[in-house]
Design a protein around this motif. Structure first.
Motif, short mmCIF file in Angstrom:
data_model
loop_
_atom_site.label_atom_id
_atom_site.label_comp_id
_atom_site.label_asym_id
_atom_site.label_seq_id
_atom_site.Cartn_x
_atom_site.Cartn_y
_atom_site.Cartn_z
N ILE A 14 -6.79 -82.07 20.20
CA ILE A 14 -7.16 -81.61 18.86
C ILE A 14 -6.51 -82.51 17.82
O ILE A 14 -5.31 -82.79 17.89
CB ILE A 14 -6.71 -80.16 18.66
N PRO A 15 -7.26 -82.95 16.80
CA PRO A 15 -6.68 -83.80 15.76
C PRO A 15 -6.19 -82.99 14.57
O PRO A 15 -6.60 -81.84 14.36
CB PRO A 15 -7.86 -84.66 15.34
N GLY A 16 -5.33 -83.59 13.78
CA GLY A 16 -5.00 -83.09 12.46
C GLY A 16 -4.34 -81.72 12.45
O GLY A 16 -3.87 -81.22 13.47
N TYR A 17 -4.28 -81.16 11.27
CA TYR A 17 -3.71 -79.84 11.08
C TYR A 17 -4.82 -78.83 10.89
O TYR A 17 -5.78 -79.07 10.16
CB TYR A 17 -2.79 -79.83 9.85
N GLY A 18 -4.69 -77.69 11.56
CA GLY A 18 -5.70 -76.67 11.46
C GLY A 18 -5.09 -75.32 11.15
O GLY A 18 -3.87 -75.15 11.19
N PHE A 19 -5.96 -74.36 10.87
CA PHE A 19 -5.51 -73.01 10.56
C PHE A 19 -5.56 -72.11 11.78
O PHE A 19 -5.01 -71.02 11.76
CB PHE A 19 -6.34 -72.43 9.42
N ASP A 20 -6.23 -72.56 12.85
CA ASP A 20 -6.30 -71.77 14.08
C ASP A 20 -6.50 -72.75 15.24
O ASP A 20 -7.60 -73.24 15.45
CB ASP A 20 -7.44 -70.76 14.02
N ARG A 21 -5.44 -73.02 15.98
CA ARG A 21 -5.52 -74.03 17.04
C ARG A 21 -6.45 -73.59 18.17
O ARG A 21 -7.12 -74.42 18.79
CB ARG A 21 -4.12 -74.32 17.61
#
Length: 278
Positions: free
Chosen positions: A235-242
């Motif tokens: 998964i790339p980057g920053y997310g709000f729900d992995r």
């Protein structure tokens, strides 16, 4: 426009991120930053006209971003690199854009919206993205001033039940299945992936498989940054729900394996082709 669908990559400046933000498996804290493009896409559809997917950086992006986001993105855009300037080089004006479609409302996707607001035919995003983006938590990486002044002009489209996607939600942009916006949450709460094809005559090849019967292209926004994410399931980057990010990435992997998927384009992939024709 020709009788074919043409999707053109507009490289609207760059951002510089730590390697772990592009590719989470790489957690080296002292690594040098990686420069990635900020891509917008011009979709020339023989039936539905010109659709601009996202807007990239504006010429004054460094003045618009607060210090924390300047540090996070390190945005850079040169003369002639904004979406509007690149369209002008093609002989097009913002008024020639029939629809500005916003995959989500992070600042690298909305910064140059002001160049098109009040000039392009329509602006649209998902209702869910708009709703969640009005929450204070999103201020950590969004700049509301890039899109809130145009809130009254932004059409907010509701997701509906769909055989496509990781959570079975999406919307048919024109009602003919030629441009499907599939809910692929995780990176933000309302982000979508866009599937583009000619108007299908046989819908999907099998209900539940979620794959078109004919050739199509996928515009994946920030669900993945590049092919490496799909290849290695990272998964790339920053997310709000992995967890939802992982499901959305799996959906892209399913599409990528489909022989009818002619191209998959990402918002920050240096290898994105200059154009794709269907």
């Amino acid at each position: 426009m020709s009788g074919n669908i043409v999707i053109r990559t507009l490289r609207c400046g760059t951002m510089r991120v730590l390697p772990r933000e592009r590719y989470i498996a790489d957690r080296g804290l002292l690594r040098e930053r990686v420069e990635l493009p900020v891509n917008a896409y011009l979709i020339e559809h023989p039936k539905h006209g010109r659709i601009l997917l996202d807007t990239g950086w504006s010429s004054d992006c460094r003045e618009l971003l607060p210090p924390r986001l300047l540090k996070f993105y390190e945005p850079k855009i040169g003369k002639g690199e904004t979406a509007a300037e690149q369209l002008e080089d093609m002989g097009l004006r913002p008024e020639d854009i029939d629809l500005v479609l916003l995959s989500h409302l992070d600042v690298d996707h909305t910064c140059a919206l002001k160049d098109f607001a009040g000039r392009a035919g329509r602006i649209a995003c998902s209702e869910l993205e708009y709703f969640y983006s009005c929450r204070m938590v999103y201020k950590m990486r969004q700049v509301w001033d890039t899109w809130m002044p145009y809130a009254d002009d932004i059409e907010r489209i509701h997701y509906r039940a769909s055989v496509l996607g990781p959570v079975g939600r999406g919307f048919d942009l024109f009602g003919d299945e030629s441009v499907m916006c599939i809910y692929t949450p995780g990176h933000t709460d309302g982000i979508f992936t866009t599937l583009v094809t000619r108007e299908p005559t046989n819908r999907f090849k099998a209900v539940g498989t979620g794959i078109y019967w004919g050739d199509y292209a996928v515009l994946a926004s920030d669900v993945a940054f590049c092919e490496d994410n799909l290849r290695d399931s990272v998964i790339p980057g920053y997310g709000f729900d992995r967890g939802l990010q992982a499901k959305s990435l799996e959906f892209l992997q399913t599409l990528r394996r489909d022989a009818k998927c002619r191209a998959m384009l990402f918002s920050h992939d240096p290898a994105s082709p200059a154009s794709v024709e269907l």
